[in-house]
Write an enzyme that holds these catalytic residues in place. Structure first.
Site, PDB file in Angstrom:
ATOM      1  N   ASP A  58       0.837  -1.204   0.000  1.00  0.00           N
ATOM      2  CA  ASP A  58       0.000   0.000   0.000  1.00  0.00           C
ATOM      3  C   ASP A  58       0.873   1.256   0.000  1.00  0.00           C
ATOM      4  O   ASP A  58       0.373   2.374  -0.127  1.00  0.00           O
ATOM      5  CB  ASP A  58      -1.016  -0.001   1.151  1.00  0.00           C
ATOM      6  N   SER A  59       2.201   1.064   0.065  1.00  0.00           N
ATOM      7  CA  SER A  59       3.138   2.178  -0.140  1.00  0.00           C
ATOM      8  C   SER A  59       2.952   2.777  -1.533  1.00  0.00           C
ATOM      9  O   SER A  59       3.417   3.885  -1.793  1.00  0.00           O
ATOM     10  CB  SER A  59       4.585   1.710   0.039  1.00  0.00           C
ATOM     11  N   ASP A  97      -0.902  -6.220  -0.523  1.00  0.00           N
ATOM     12  CA  ASP A  97      -1.315  -5.611   0.751  1.00  0.00           C
ATOM     13  C   ASP A  97      -2.819  -5.457   0.825  1.00  0.00           C
ATOM     14  O   ASP A  97      -3.447  -4.953  -0.123  1.00  0.00           O
ATOM     15  CB  ASP A  97      -0.692  -4.214   0.881  1.00  0.00           C
ATOM     16  N   LYS A 126      -1.119  -9.569   2.688  1.00  0.00           N
ATOM     17  CA  LYS A 126      -0.455  -9.108   3.913  1.00  0.00           C
ATOM     18  C   LYS A 126      -1.372  -8.128   4.630  1.00  0.00           C
ATOM     19  O   LYS A 126      -2.052  -7.327   3.974  1.00  0.00           O
ATOM     20  CB  LYS A 126       0.878  -8.433   3.578  1.00  0.00           C
ATOM     21  N   GLU A 128      -1.725  -5.659   8.494  1.00  0.00           N
ATOM     22  CA  GLU A 128      -0.989  -5.060   9.601  1.00  0.00           C
ATOM     23  C   GLU A 128      -1.700  -5.281  10.933  1.00  0.00           C
ATOM     24  O   GLU A 128      -2.939  -5.260  10.991  1.00  0.00           O
ATOM     25  CB  GLU A 128      -0.838  -3.545   9.374  1.00  0.00           C
ATOM     26  N   GLU A 195       8.596  -4.056  10.892  1.00  0.00           N
ATOM     27  CA  GLU A 195       8.987  -2.731  10.393  1.00  0.00           C
ATOM     28  C   GLU A 195       9.285  -1.790  11.560  1.00  0.00           C
ATOM     29  O   GLU A 195       8.503  -1.699  12.528  1.00  0.00           O
ATOM     30  CB  GLU A 195       7.849  -2.140   9.533  1.00  0.00           C
TER      31      GLU A 195
END
Ligand code: KIV
Length: 294
Positions: A58-59, A97, A126, A128, A195
């Site tokens: 999502d960066s 993501d 993925k 978070e 991270e």
């Protein structure tokens, strides 16, 4: 070196989730290499470089779409970029993501969103967060979709964290990270991104779980490393986090190339004869252009 590692040029078999799941450095495996990519050319470059995993992160919100954080992108956005990566048919495992709010509402919603990314071409998703994500992880795994966890500095929690801040610096927070990592691995995550955590804490987490950890700003003690494509290639040069090593200066190269193009156009040096299409002499003659059209 692990028996699972191989030269990128000789092994074209796709990288699988079980192969990644088994890559613990303490068991003799070579560290995993993951890089983000968001389109087909990026995927081909990552593939040719022989990385193990491509993260459609999502960066993309920040390094491609120009947003200030990752909260602005949707499942449709991530599916669009995942599909572009998948069209390159890369050998590395494609990790997509799950964006913010795509796994926070209900297990049904979460599974549907994860499925959209798999249908777009990802091999896994993925998400978070720590132990509070366990019900969603279990639901996704139950739908036969492999899940990678992401702990520590989780950019989707930027407002809750008060900014992009290193996590796990106090004893309690470090112990909480270890316990969250165990909970995620137990729930079925096949790998964990760590991270923005101190190196010692990342080492503790890595020692505590049987699945590989992939670090970004988490020191050398992880089972692998990930960097954002635009950071490591020097395409994004506005911010320089401590953990980024720039392996190229592609933005500088691109500015120099476009400047040279502009100078050539303005100076009448582009295009030249070899870069132009020509008529046959007969046709040029027939058109009355012979001599003037050349
Ligand atoms: O979106 C992303 O690029 C990521 C990496 C920073 C791990 O999640």
């Amino acid at each position: 070196m692990s028996s699972t590692s191989s030269s990128p040029s000789t092994n074209r078999a796709p990288v699988t989730v079980p192969a990644v799941r088994s890559r613990k450095v303490r068991d003799g495996a070579e560290p995993l290499v993951m890089v983000t990519a968001y389109d087909a050319p990026g995927a081909r470059i990552a593939d040719e470089a022989g990385v193990d995993l491509i993260l459609v992160g999502d960066s993309v919100a920040m390094v491609v779409l120009g947003y200030d954080d990752t909260l602005q992108v949707t499942v449709d956005d991530l599916a669009h970029h995942t599909a572009a990566v998948a069209r390159a048919k890369p050998r590395p495992l494609i990790v997509a993501d799950l964006p913010w709010m795509s796994y926070h509402v209900s297990p049904e919603d979460t599974v549907r969103n994860a499925a959209q990314l798999i249908r777009a071409g990802a091999g896994c998703v993925k998400l978070e967060g720590g132990r509070k994500r366990v019900p969603m992880i279990e639901a996704i795994v139950d739908a036969e979709i492999p899940v990678m966890g992401h702990l520590g500095l989780t950019p989707q929690s930027i407002h809750a964290m008060g900014g992009f801040k290193v996590q796990g610096k106090e004893t309690d927070a470090a112990m909480q990270l270890v316990s969250d990592a165990k909970a995620l691995a137990h729930a079925g995550c096949f790998a964990l991104v760590l991270e923005g955590v101190p190196d010692v804490v990342a080492g503790m987490v890595t020692a505590a779980v049987d699945v590989p950890t992939i670090g970004i700003g988490a020191g050398p003690g992880c089972d692998g490393q990930v960097l954002v494509y635009h950071d490591l290639l020097g395409i994004e040069d506005r911010v320089a986090p401590k953990f980024v090593r720039r392996y190229a200066s592609l933005k500088d190269d691109a500015v120099a190339a476009l400047s040279a193009f502009a100078a050539d156009v303005r100076g009448g040096r582009f295009p030249d004869d070899t870069e132009s299409y020509h008529l046959s002499a007969d046709t040029a003659d027939a058109l009355g252009l012979y001599g003037s059209a050349g």
